[in-house]
Design a protein around this motif. Structure first.
Motif, PDB file in Angstrom:
ATOM      1  N   UNK A  12      -4.758   7.727  -1.116  1.00  0.00           N
ATOM      2  CA  UNK A  12      -4.598   6.648  -0.146  1.00  0.00           C
ATOM      3  C   UNK A  12      -3.325   6.770   0.673  1.00  0.00           C
ATOM      4  N   UNK A  13      -2.546   7.811   0.425  1.00  0.00           N
ATOM      5  CA  UNK A  13      -1.261   7.931   1.117  1.00  0.00           C
ATOM      6  C   UNK A  13      -1.463   8.263   2.595  1.00  0.00           C
ATOM      7  N   UNK A  14      -0.498   7.900   3.376  1.00  0.00           N
ATOM      8  CA  UNK A  14      -0.553   8.133   4.817  1.00  0.00           C
ATOM      9  C   UNK A  14      -0.670   9.623   5.138  1.00  0.00           C
ATOM     10  N   UNK A  15      -0.093  10.455   4.272  1.00  0.00           N
ATOM     11  CA  UNK A  15      -0.105  11.899   4.530  1.00  0.00           C
ATOM     12  C   UNK A  15      -1.518  12.472   4.592  1.00  0.00           C
ATOM     13  N   UNK A  16      -2.447  11.861   3.853  1.00  0.00           N
ATOM     14  CA  UNK A  16      -3.794  12.416   3.796  1.00  0.00           C
ATOM     15  C   UNK A  16      -4.758  11.762   4.787  1.00  0.00           C
ATOM     16  N   UNK A  17      -4.239  10.920   5.657  1.00  0.00           N
ATOM     17  CA  UNK A  17      -5.106  10.187   6.587  1.00  0.00           C
ATOM     18  C   UNK A  17      -5.953  11.134   7.439  1.00  0.00           C
ATOM     19  N   UNK A  18      -5.354  12.229   7.890  1.00  0.00           N
ATOM     20  CA  UNK A  18      -6.071  13.161   8.768  1.00  0.00           C
ATOM     21  C   UNK A  18      -7.185  13.901   8.033  1.00  0.00           C
ATOM     22  N   UNK A  19      -7.085  13.974   6.711  1.00  0.00           N
ATOM     23  CA  UNK A  19      -8.062  14.714   5.919  1.00  0.00           C
ATOM     24  C   UNK A  19      -8.812  13.789   4.960  1.00  0.00           C
ATOM     25  N   UNK A  20      -8.903  12.499   5.292  1.00  0.00           N
ATOM     26  CA  UNK A  20      -9.426  11.506   4.357  1.00  0.00           C
ATOM     27  C   UNK A  20     -10.850  11.826   3.899  1.00  0.00           C
ATOM     28  N   UNK A  21     -11.709  12.246   4.813  1.00  0.00           N
ATOM     29  CA  UNK A  21     -13.091  12.544   4.442  1.00  0.00           C
ATOM     30  C   UNK A  21     -13.153  13.692   3.445  1.00  0.00           C
ATOM     31  N   UNK A  22     -12.343  14.703   3.690  1.00  0.00           N
ATOM     32  CA  UNK A  22     -12.290  15.868   2.818  1.00  0.00           C
ATOM     33  C   UNK A  22     -11.740  15.491   1.441  1.00  0.00           C
ATOM     34  N   UNK A  23     -10.634  14.754   1.432  1.00  0.00           N
ATOM     35  CA  UNK A  23     -10.004  14.347   0.169  1.00  0.00           C
ATOM     36  C   UNK A  23     -10.935  13.458  -0.651  1.00  0.00           C
ATOM     37  N   UNK A  24     -11.649  12.552   0.003  1.00  0.00           N
ATOM     38  CA  UNK A  24     -12.559  11.653  -0.704  1.00  0.00           C
ATOM     39  C   UNK A  24     -13.691  12.440  -1.351  1.00  0.00           C
ATOM     40  N   UNK A  25     -14.192  13.429  -0.638  1.00  0.00           N
ATOM     41  CA  UNK A  25     -15.297  14.208  -1.195  1.00  0.00           C
ATOM     42  C   UNK A  25     -14.840  15.015  -2.406  1.00  0.00           C
ATOM     43  N   UNK A  26     -13.657  15.610  -2.307  1.00  0.00           N
ATOM     44  CA  UNK A  26     -13.124  16.400  -3.422  1.00  0.00           C
ATOM     45  C   UNK A  26     -12.863  15.502  -4.631  1.00  0.00           C
ATOM     46  N   UNK A  27     -12.347  14.289  -4.380  1.00  0.00           N
ATOM     47  CA  UNK A  27     -12.064  13.362  -5.483  1.00  0.00           C
ATOM     48  C   UNK A  27     -13.362  12.925  -6.176  1.00  0.00           C
ATOM     49  N   UNK A  28     -14.391  12.623  -5.387  1.00  0.00           N
ATOM     50  CA  UNK A  28     -15.685  12.239  -5.972  1.00  0.00           C
ATOM     51  C   UNK A  28     -16.241  13.381  -6.829  1.00  0.00           C
ATOM     52  N   UNK A  29     -16.112  14.600  -6.323  1.00  0.00           N
ATOM     53  CA  UNK A  29     -16.566  15.775  -7.084  1.00  0.00           C
ATOM     54  C   UNK A  29     -15.756  15.930  -8.370  1.00  0.00           C
ATOM     55  N   UNK A  30     -14.443  15.684  -8.311  1.00  0.00           N
ATOM     56  CA  UNK A  30     -13.579  15.824  -9.486  1.00  0.00           C
ATOM     57  C   UNK A  30     -13.959  14.820 -10.571  1.00  0.00           C
ATOM     58  N   UNK A  31     -14.207  13.577 -10.168  1.00  0.00           N
ATOM     59  CA  UNK A  31     -14.569  12.537 -11.132  1.00  0.00           C
ATOM     60  C   UNK A  31     -15.923  12.842 -11.779  1.00  0.00           C
ATOM     61  N   UNK A  32     -16.866  13.272 -10.965  1.00  0.00           N
ATOM     62  CA  UNK A  32     -18.188  13.598 -11.507  1.00  0.00           C
ATOM     63  C   UNK A  32     -18.102  14.787 -12.463  1.00  0.00           C
ATOM     64  N   UNK A  33     -17.328  15.795 -12.078  1.00  0.00           N
ATOM     65  CA  UNK A  33     -17.143  16.968 -12.930  1.00  0.00           C
ATOM     66  C   UNK A  33     -16.476  16.583 -14.250  1.00  0.00           C
ATOM     67  N   UNK A  34     -15.484  15.688 -14.186  1.00  0.00           N
ATOM     68  CA  UNK A  34     -14.797  15.231 -15.395  1.00  0.00           C
ATOM     69  C   UNK A  34     -15.762  14.528 -16.342  1.00  0.00           C
TER      70      UNK A  34
END
Length: 283
Positions: free
Chosen positions: A108-130
């Motif tokens: 949610x940090x401001x630094x990732x705003x430009x890549x939010x869609x990418x970061x969200x997808x990777x995070x969803x994949x990480x949680x599912x994989x876990x």
């Protein structure tokens, strides 16, 4: 291409220098690091752990939610105090949940705003994989389910770190192809180095190494083996992963490996969904 390679080199050189000293991670990592440092003491008591966890309400609430999930509470006996939740979950899971909170806050940090869609997808994949890794490890019975869950959660941490650091370079901010090339080529190695710097156990760091690569695994008996299959079963990562050409034999092996535990995972769908919901912060 030369300019792009030069840009990657400059960023990676900065990161290598940083990982050899104090890691430049967002302040949201402070709570996770405090919990980790508390748990490093082999004689630490529950009271100290509860105090450390209570400093970050999100961590505390997630621990209670996970302790009362079907995966950790098959008897249905609800817990309402943090000390009992920590005892039910164990120290490894407390460490994992703390890191999950920190990674979500970084998302949610401001630094990732430009890549939010990418970061969200990777995070969803990480949680599912876990979630898959935990259930797979428990069903196979050869390694710690908590180790497997931790490995699944952090296996792509290198992507988050590279996105966070790339956002500090103007040259990357409007250059998505360069960002994709950066994470495709370096997220595994950077992720492993970062986990070492954060003091994550060697067995987890080893699992993260080369987790995207095809492997010949007859009998899964290590965290690395379980992560390999969980990552394959963890969903589509095509939005950020630039496909590499594979021969027919490699394609056939990948398909066979994805199918190998498909029935087991289908049977455990409710269990996986419960763990995923407990780690997730997004609807």
């Amino acid at each position: 291409m030369y300019a792009q390679n030069n840009l990657h080199f400059r960023l990676l050189e900065d990161i290598a220098r940083e990982l050899s000293g104090d890691v430049n991670f967002p302040t949201c990592m402070d709570a996770a690091l405090m919990v980790r440092n508390t748990l490093k003491d082999p004689n630490v008591g529950i009271d100290k752990i509860v105090l450390a966890v209570s400093m970050e309400p999100l961590i505390a609430s997630k621990l209670l939610q996970l302790a009362n999930s079907v995966s950790y509470n098959p008897s249905g006996k609800t817990l309402s105090d943090l000390g009992s939740a920590v005892q039910r979950l164990g120290f490894d899971t407390v460490r994992t949940v703390s890191l999950a909170v920190a990674m979500d806050q970084m998302l949610k940090s401001r630094n990732l705003a430009a890549y939010q869609d990418l970061a969200q997808q990777v995070w969803a994949h990480s949680i599912h994989t876990a979630a898959i890794a935990r259930v797979l490890a428990r069903r196979l019975g050869r390694i710690s389910p908590d180790d497997a869950m931790m490995a699944g959660l952090v296996h792509d941490i290198g992507i988050f770190y590279l996105l966070y650091r790339a956002s500090e370079y103007a040259e990357y901010q409007e250059n998505r192809p360069a960002v994709l090339e950066l994470i495709q080529g370096w997220h595994e190695g950077i992720g492993e180095s970062l986990l070492h710097a954060l003091g994550i156990p060697e067995r987890i760091c080893d699992a993260v190494r080369d987790h995207e690569h095809l492997r010949q695994v007859d009998t899964p008996c290590t965290v690395r083996d379980v992560l390999y299959f969980a990552n394959l079963l963890g969903g589509d990562d095509s939005q950020w992963k630039m496909p590499e050409p594979e021969d027919a034999a490699s394609q056939a092996q990948r398909a066979a490996d994805q199918e190998r535990f498909h029935d087991l995972i289908a049977e455990a769908e409710e269990d996986i969904a419960a763990v995923r919901a407990s780690l997730s912060f997004h609807a």
